[in-house]
Design an enzyme around this catalytic site. Structure first.
Site, PDB file in Angstrom:
ATOM      1  N   LYS A 155       0.860  -1.174   0.000  1.00 48.17           N
ATOM      2  CA  LYS A 155       0.000   0.000   0.000  1.00 48.17           C
ATOM      3  C   LYS A 155       0.900   1.228   0.000  1.00 48.17           C
ATOM      4  O   LYS A 155       1.471   1.610   1.021  1.00 48.17           O
ATOM      5  CB  LYS A 155      -0.909   0.032   1.243  1.00 48.17           C
ATOM      6  N   GLU A 174      10.260  16.509  14.789  1.00 46.77           N
ATOM      7  CA  GLU A 174      10.862  16.316  13.473  1.00 46.77           C
ATOM      8  C   GLU A 174      10.337  17.453  12.583  1.00 46.77           C
ATOM      9  O   GLU A 174       9.123  17.578  12.391  1.00 46.77           O
ATOM     10  CB  GLU A 174      10.386  14.963  12.949  1.00 46.77           C
ATOM     11  N   CYS A 188      13.714  11.481   6.811  1.00 53.50           N
ATOM     12  CA  CYS A 188      13.867  11.038   8.201  1.00 53.50           C
ATOM     13  C   CYS A 188      15.293  11.183   8.708  1.00 53.50           C
ATOM     14  O   CYS A 188      15.518  11.248   9.898  1.00 53.50           O
ATOM     15  CB  CYS A 188      13.424   9.583   8.313  1.00 53.50           C
ATOM     16  N   GLU A 200      10.455   1.483  10.083  1.00 53.57           N
ATOM     17  CA  GLU A 200      11.414   2.573   9.873  1.00 53.57           C
ATOM     18  C   GLU A 200      10.641   3.860  10.119  1.00 53.57           C
ATOM     19  O   GLU A 200       9.766   4.220   9.323  1.00 53.57           O
ATOM     20  CB  GLU A 200      11.953   2.548   8.433  1.00 53.57           C
TER      21      GLU A 200
HETATM   22  P1  NAP Z   1       2.640   8.517   7.788  1.00 54.60           P
HETATM   23  O1  NAP Z   1       1.557   9.490   7.892  1.00 54.60           O
HETATM   24  O2  NAP Z   1       2.923   7.649   8.958  1.00 54.60           O
HETATM   25  O3  NAP Z   1       2.316   7.634   6.488  1.00 54.60           O
HETATM   26  C1  NAP Z   1       3.151   6.606   6.051  1.00 54.60           C
HETATM   27  C2  NAP Z   1       2.315   5.544   5.366  1.00 54.60           C
HETATM   28  O4  NAP Z   1       1.394   5.003   6.307  1.00 54.60           O
HETATM   29  C3  NAP Z   1       1.470   6.076   4.217  1.00 54.60           C
HETATM   30  O5  NAP Z   1       1.360   5.082   3.228  1.00 54.60           O
HETATM   31  C4  NAP Z   1       0.139   6.318   4.889  1.00 54.60           C
HETATM   32  O6  NAP Z   1      -0.960   6.310   3.992  1.00 54.60           O
HETATM   33  C5  NAP Z   1       0.073   5.121   5.809  1.00 54.60           C
HETATM   34  N1  NAP Z   1      -0.852   5.255   6.924  1.00 54.60           N
HETATM   35  C6  NAP Z   1      -1.231   6.373   7.564  1.00 54.60           C
HETATM   36  N2  NAP Z   1      -2.107   6.068   8.550  1.00 54.60           N
HETATM   37  C7  NAP Z   1      -2.281   4.719   8.511  1.00 54.60           C
HETATM   38  C8  NAP Z   1      -3.059   3.793   9.264  1.00 54.60           C
HETATM   39  N3  NAP Z   1      -3.847   4.193  10.256  1.00 54.60           N
HETATM   40  N4  NAP Z   1      -2.997   2.487   8.937  1.00 54.60           N
HETATM   41  C9  NAP Z   1      -2.197   2.067   7.933  1.00 54.60           C
HETATM   42  N5  NAP Z   1      -1.449   2.885   7.187  1.00 54.60           N
HETATM   43  C10 NAP Z   1      -1.466   4.204   7.481  1.00 54.60           C
HETATM   44  O7  NAP Z   1       4.019   9.212   7.443  1.00 54.60           O
HETATM   45  P2  NAP Z   1       4.298  10.257   6.281  1.00 54.60           P
HETATM   46  O8  NAP Z   1       3.910  11.588   6.760  1.00 54.60           O
HETATM   47  O9  NAP Z   1       3.764   9.781   5.002  1.00 54.60           O
HETATM   48  O10 NAP Z   1       5.884  10.128   6.170  1.00 54.60           O
HETATM   49  C11 NAP Z   1       6.721  10.885   6.935  1.00 54.60           C
HETATM   50  C12 NAP Z   1       7.250  10.112   8.137  1.00 54.60           C
HETATM   51  O11 NAP Z   1       7.924   8.943   7.674  1.00 54.60           O
HETATM   52  C13 NAP Z   1       8.275  10.894   8.900  1.00 54.60           C
HETATM   53  O12 NAP Z   1       8.091  10.746  10.269  1.00 54.60           O
HETATM   54  C14 NAP Z   1       9.589  10.261   8.454  1.00 54.60           C
HETATM   55  O13 NAP Z   1      10.636  10.420   9.365  1.00 54.60           O
HETATM   56  C15 NAP Z   1       9.197   8.850   8.287  1.00 54.60           C
HETATM   57  N6  NAP Z   1      10.145   8.146   7.399  1.00 54.60           N
HETATM   58  C16 NAP Z   1      11.015   7.273   7.963  1.00 54.60           C
HETATM   59  C17 NAP Z   1      11.956   6.636   7.165  1.00 54.60           C
HETATM   60  C18 NAP Z   1      12.924   5.666   7.754  1.00 54.60           C
HETATM   61  O14 NAP Z   1      13.578   4.953   6.997  1.00 54.60           O
HETATM   62  N7  NAP Z   1      13.056   5.589   9.073  1.00 54.60           N
HETATM   63  C19 NAP Z   1      11.985   6.888   5.794  1.00 54.60           C
HETATM   64  C20 NAP Z   1      11.078   7.785   5.255  1.00 54.60           C
HETATM   65  C21 NAP Z   1      10.147   8.409   6.079  1.00 54.60           C
HETATM   66  P3  NAP Z   1      -1.472   7.712   3.355  1.00 54.60           P
HETATM   67  O15 NAP Z   1      -0.360   8.170   2.485  1.00 54.60           O
HETATM   68  O16 NAP Z   1      -2.674   7.364   2.604  1.00 54.60           O
HETATM   69  O17 NAP Z   1      -1.719   8.640   4.486  1.00 54.60           O
END
Ligand code: NAP
Length: 488
Positions: free
Chosen positions: A178, A390, A289, A254
């Protein structure tokens, strides 16, 4: 330049391109212009269930395909993704906003995971274990966990996918992916690559949606899903972990970061300035991140550093990702833009000084997109949200420190533990500080991040498990011990 030859607008289940069962769709928006790029199926629980069943069926045969054959599929995927680099990069610039040159680098790096795990597919070793009794023999083999549900974010729309599906497929798992709602086109283009190299139907499935909770719940409650691989925010990671507990599903996460970037007075000054610019601004406009979130500069060089740093930041070109020379594109959406601005305004209210930038870019060229000026803040303290949260945007808070012990303590004073950076020429300090920092990645005189060969992941609330390296494939396997009592 913005014309994309082949744009796939359907989900992928059991080797076929399909619409959502509900017939609903959602729009993918270009964050630089606010324009609609494409409409895609808005999948729901029923679509996810179908994809999971399909992946479960396909697992029976894919898990028995020889590692060499699985390796060959990934090699072909690497080659095709490399050939289609520019086409994929255009999609990334369109839906994510990052500059085209940066997007091309991402595609090349993302393809590298197919290459790396094509090799690792052939090295899923077990152990022969000496037994204490002469009549018994022990050994351990590694087997694929089963159906993997992969959930990925928008900031690296190619790499975050290949870093999960390459090791999963290499290990013999099947996958339901997804992707993020903002960047599904890149995900579908990568899926097309695997389709074109002849991956059997059902081995990889993709469900796109505007409502991730619904799909996420199906992933959690469906017993056929044995593992959740997630990259995204710590908040959603915790939610998924709670949900996975009911069936004790395997998880690897991650999550978010709050990277300290520490510069000592003995550092190579120019390399430190360049590194701090690159690791702050030149990765998806700071929406990564591992981006520097707090820049700690030793007091004796703070003034000189700030002057040189601000000078460089003022020269950064912001704009639409297809414009030549642009190195910072828009932020992903309005919420992100508002969050970044809230952190800056809060810091200013608490005494921070804006050395450059400090607000949204509103000129005509930027009016319809989500552009924020590259910003440097001085006079920053750890009481400000900008150093505790962050940032995920092009804002660099500069803090000063006096001693090594003090900066280690301040750098570790966070619930996050993903990436950290140190610039120094003192060899003794390199050992002391790399051992003391509570982070999954410590870059010393290096601000280029990690490689395919290194395990990547977080301490504390930045994650669980590792991606990449030799560890990356183990996350998709179970260790099975076999004990044989020899006939006497
Ligand atoms: P996010 O809101 O957590 O979303 C990430 C993914 O999870 C998206 O596909 C999102 O779908 C999905 N999602 C959201 N709510 C969900 C739920 N209740 N159940 C299942 N899936 C769900 O994060 P983001 O804002 O897209 O990304 C930024 C974050 O990712 C930052 O905190 C960043 O640090 C972290 N990140 C970490 C790494 C690493 O390697 N550690 C790498 C990249 C990013 P939708 O898009 O439809 O909302």
């Amino acid at each position: 330049m913005t014309q994309v030859g082949e744009m796939i607008r359907q989900m992928y289940i059991n080797g076929k391109w399909v619409e959502a069962k509900s017939g609903k769709t959602f729009k993918v928006i270009n964050p630089a212009t606010g324009e609609t790029v494409a409409e895609l199926p808005d999948g729901g629980a029923e679509d996810a269930r179908l994809a999971i069943n399909t992946a479960h069926e396909a697992f029976k045969s894919w898990s028995r395909v020889s590692p060499v054959e699985r390796s060959r599929s990934l090699e072909k995927a690497f080659k095709l993704m490399t050939e289609r680099r520019d086409e994929l990069a255009k999609l990334i610039t369109l839906e994510n906003g990052k500059p085209f040159e940066e997007a091309k680098k991402e595609v090349a790096f993302g393809a590298g995971y197919f290459d790396w795990f094509a090799g690792e597919a052939r090295r899923v070793y077990g152990d022969v274990i000496p037994s204490p009794a002469g009549s018994r023999r022990f050994w351990m083999i590694r087997q694929p966990v089963g159906v993997v549900a992969a959930i990925t974010p928008w900031n690296f729309p190619a790499t975050m996918i290949t870093r999960k599906i390459a090791p999963a497929l290499a290990a013999g798992c099947t996958v339901v992916l997804k992707p993020a709602e903002q960047t599904p086109l890149t995900a579908l283009a990568i899926t097309k690559i695997l389709h074109d190299v002849g991956l059997p139907p059902g081995v990889l499935n993709v469900v796109t949606t505007l409502y991730p909770e619904e799909i996420g719940k199906e992933f959690l409650r469906n017993p056929l899903v044995r593992k959740i691989g997630f990259t995204g925010s710590t908040e959603v990671g915790k939610l998924l972990m709670r949900g996975a507990a009911d069936q004790l599903k395997r998880v690897s996460f991650e999550l978010g970061g709050n990277a300290p970037f520490i510069i000592f007075e003995d550092a190579d000054f120019d390399a430190a300035v360049d590194g701090a610019v690159g690791m702050k601004y030149l990765r998806v406009a700071g929406q990564s991140c591992i981006c520097a979130n707090r820049i700690y500069v030793q007091e004796s060089i703070a003034e000189r550093f700030t002057k040189a740093y601000v000078e460089k930041v003022k020269g950064i070109k912001v704009g639409h990702g297809f414009e030549p020379g642009v190195v910072i594109g828009p932020l992903i959406n309005k919420d992100t833009l508002e969050k970044v601005d809230r952190l800056v305004q809060d810091a200013v209210k608490k005494g921070a000084k804006v050395a450059t930038g400090g607000g949204r870019l509103k000129e005509a060229a930027f009016a319809k997109g989500y552009f924020y000026a590259p910003t440097v803040l001085t006079n920053v303290t750890e009481e400000m949200g900008v150093t505790r949260e962050e940032i995920f945007g092009p804002v660099a808070p500069i803090l000063t420190f006096r001693t090594e012990g003090e900066v280690i303590e301040r750098a570790n004073n966070t619930n996050y533990g993903l990436a950290s950076y140190v610039f120094t020429k003192d060899l003794g300090r390199v050992f002391r500080i790399t051992e003391a920092l509570e982070y999954g990645l410590v870059g010393v005189n290096d601000a280029a991040g990690y490689g395919h060969e290194t395990p990547f992941g977080g301490f504390k609330e930045s994650g669980l498990g590792r991606e990449g390296g030799k560890q990356g494939i183990e996350e998709y396997t179970e260790a099975k011990s076999i004990v044989v009592n020899l006939p006497q």
